[in-house]
Design a protein around this motif. Sequence first.
Motif, short mmCIF file in Angstrom:
data_model
loop_
_atom_site.label_atom_id
_atom_site.label_comp_id
_atom_site.label_asym_id
_atom_site.label_seq_id
_atom_site.Cartn_x
_atom_site.Cartn_y
_atom_site.Cartn_z
N CYS A 81 0.84 -1.19 0.00
CA CYS A 81 0.00 0.00 0.00
C CYS A 81 0.88 1.25 0.00
O CYS A 81 1.92 1.29 0.64
CB CYS A 81 -0.91 0.00 1.21
N ASN A 86 -0.03 4.02 1.33
CA ASN A 86 -0.27 4.80 2.54
C ASN A 86 -0.01 4.03 3.83
O ASN A 86 0.09 4.63 4.89
CB ASN A 86 -1.73 5.26 2.59
N CYS A 87 0.02 2.71 3.72
CA CYS A 87 0.13 1.91 4.94
C CYS A 87 1.27 0.93 4.79
O CYS A 87 1.68 0.59 3.68
CB CYS A 87 -1.15 1.12 5.20
N CYS A 135 -5.99 -2.32 -0.23
CA CYS A 135 -5.51 -2.25 1.14
C CYS A 135 -6.70 -2.41 2.08
O CYS A 135 -7.66 -1.66 1.97
CB CYS A 135 -4.83 -0.91 1.40
N CYS A 149 -6.78 1.04 4.58
CA CYS A 149 -7.22 2.39 4.22
C CYS A 149 -8.15 2.40 3.01
O CYS A 149 -8.67 3.43 2.64
CB CYS A 149 -6.02 3.29 3.96
N TYR A 202 -7.30 1.87 -0.03
CA TYR A 202 -6.59 2.18 -1.27
C TYR A 202 -6.67 0.99 -2.23
O TYR A 202 -6.58 -0.16 -1.80
CB TYR A 202 -5.12 2.47 -0.94
ZN LIG Z 1 -3.51 1.38 3.01
#
Ligand SMILES: [Zn+2]
Length: 841
Positions: free
Chosen positions: A555, A557-558, A573, A576, A578
């Motif tokens: 991911c 963001n994570c 994901c 989040c 995504y």
């Molecule tokens: Zn994520």
Amino acid sequence: MMESSESLFDLEQDELPFAEVLVPLPLEQYFTYRVPRQFTDLAQVGCRVLVPFGRQKVQTGIVIQRHSKNPSVYEAKAIMDVLEERPSINAHQLSLFSWIANYYLCTEGEVLQAALPSGLKIHSEINVQLHPYYDADKEPEYPLTAHEQLLLDHLQQHDFIPFSEISKLIPLKDPSALVRSLVKKEAILLFEKLKDKFSPKTVRKISLHPDYQQKEKLQALFAQLESKGNSQKQVEVLLLLLQLQSLDNDDIGLAKAVHKSELINKGASASALKTLVKNGILHDFQETIARFQFRGETKSLPPLSKEQEQAKEAIITALSEKEVCLLQGVTGSGKTEIYMHLIEETIYNGHQALLLVPEIALTTQIVSRLQQVFGDKLGVYHSRFSDNERVEVWQKVQNDALQVVVGVRSSVFLPFENLGLVIVDEEHESSYKQFDPSPRYHARDVAVVLAHLHQAKTLVASATPSLESFYLAQEGKWGYVLLEKRFADAQMPDILLADMKKAKKRREMVQDFTPELLTQLRYVVEQKEQAILFQNRRGYAPFLQCDICAHVPRCKNCDVSLTYHQFSEEVRCHYCGYKEPVPASCEACGNSQLITVGLGTEKIEEEVVQLFPATKVQRMDLDTTRSKHSYQEIIDDFSQQKTQILIGTQMVTKGLDFDQVTLVGVLDADGLLRFPDFRASERSFQTLTQVSGRAGRKEKKGVVIIQTRDVQHPILQMVIHYQWREFYQYELNERRLFRFPPFVRLITITLRHRDKSSVKQAASQLARHLRSNLGENRVSEAHEPLISRIKNRFLMEITVKFERTGFNVQQGKAFIKQSGKSLMENKNFTGLEILYDVDPY
Ligand SMILES: [Zn+2]
Ligand SMILES: Nc1ncnc2c1ncn2[C@@H]1O[C@H](COP(=O)(O)OP(=O)(O)OP(=O)(O)O)[C@@H](O)[C@H]1O
């Protein structure tokens, strides 16, 4: 500037001219407002009020207290309006909110935010319009200030103005005094544009005008209409109406109203109907109806078996001495039946009852069983309902129009008036715990407090109680009742382990199936029986991997890998949300061979469909149950045997009651056991026992096959031999030894920031401070959690363990909160967030 008009209305001070108001924001304190005289009686404790908040905002708050202390720090502004005549929130609720805030280290505003259905919240977008009686040409009764005149002039030209825009029009920092003054002068009205504001549901009905509700009059009417050549259609409408009126013979007769839609559906001419209404022969009106209407007759309760009766009596005895009782009843022992009998007694004694269930998936079956008995005394409360539906339940609970509520965790917030009994079904379920956002509460524990406030009793029940509950019962703090037999002599299923390691070595695996599971599944399919297959991962495969360089798409963001979803051809994901299309090649080395690793429900479905092309298969997981009725449909289809194999995540493991399921297959038990958490053993034991409990619940005995690479694992051995006593002893020893709940109280402190080094620095500073003040054996060092980045914010964690006795937990918590607060005020850590999770499990 004091406005001159003030004195007109506030000539004398009342006894309690101030109110403490709670606003639904994460702020620590209440705010003091002045109660204008016209609201002295109205602004009762628990009422929702509109208050000016901040510079140009309006908030809905709740009056918490009335008093006479003028705040010394700021000048109290006045309440702008009182939104209701009867408080939305009762005294029990206020106490509960404050307990929750205190215990879970959050604010009452956050609790309020979680508690109120959004239909009862009003957001800060308040608008101002002219009062319909305001007449600009008439000399005003009270003189207007220049500013007031300015606003009124504007409103002559415009429909309305948002409150937040007034200060653009008029050079005032805070226009609330001006607005309030104009409200008092009945020159303007406030309203809020709430998209989904509560509106009751209505139907249109048709009845005969009272003038024609006598036989002779009616006959005369028919004669008159028939004499006219062109009224045949009207005659038909009237005849149809009479026919519908007489359908069930109650004595309402000619006065009875029928649904307009029914008339039209049965062929009534719309224009003839209109003419009849216009001529005053028929009456066309709206009727408000309840959204949840139970149609059909209620049945009386089925009698309890001897064992159930004994259990029920034992519960009643236990609850006469203690506030809480734990019922441990094996799967299929008929706990639901016992609940219904207890609820019936509760209602009979004039009290309300709340039955908490862990998930929406479970409400459908239980509700239909309860509805047959309790009819429209029963309400259902969960998040899949629309806002209007939830407000309706809220209000009916408040008016005592509902005596029983079945609901998920948020139903502990309902405004019960006189609760007598709370039942927590499947009390061990982790879905009772809210993790995010704050309040991070556990509904079972809140339920016990709620019951206590009402001087009511709590029954917590499960086939596999949580360790905490079991411990409390063992210690004698709670009552304890055991029900060890299934209802109607149904047998517990045989549970077998299938060795995946061996099967792999011998190359006997067929895709993800061992020969044992596949043979049984074949048999079940041939016998036209039903099977449930359980795998605790949704999606197709936990991740994709490059066949050459072993790179795994992650991911953005994570700090997690992306889950492969074949059906939608995406990788997603699960933290989040995504998502992106499946990559065509490895982003690290360019190789185009990406393989799937691991096993999700979607892949099992694909395999089963290949193996049994003629068999109807259904999948139940988060991805297939997003719409409002999808649970119901999947469960109905399976109950009615339209589908033969049900594949699912933990959703299929608990509470469901199907007659024809003779096989339960667990595709991969190791994933459960390996979970990196101190509760992995407990969860595995519970999940495996619960899912096994779905098999063979009626005449036919069931079989359970659990696939594993570790057939000697002690937990698995205890599951297959039904050695639950051994399990609880074993696990309690481990917890005592390693200092985990129920022997200590656990608090997790999570620090969150966009910048990695800031969060690390803040966390170690906090950990140092807490360790030196609270003791190094109570507070851990700061450490990175398992997933150290979510939604582009970096996380650090501190674990706190307080002993249950001999330590002032309350003081400890207060110290933590205070320390966190001063860290957040530190300029070096701007943007830092600190989340507290008390009992983080
Ligand atoms: Zn994520
Ligand atoms: N007294 C009774 N009379 C008629 N049917 C009963 C009675 N008790 C239980 N049953 C039936 O037995 C089945 C199992 O009961 P129930 O679902 O209440 O079990 P449970 O203890 O809640 O199981 P689980 O923990 O697995 O959810 C149901 O189909 C239920 O209708």
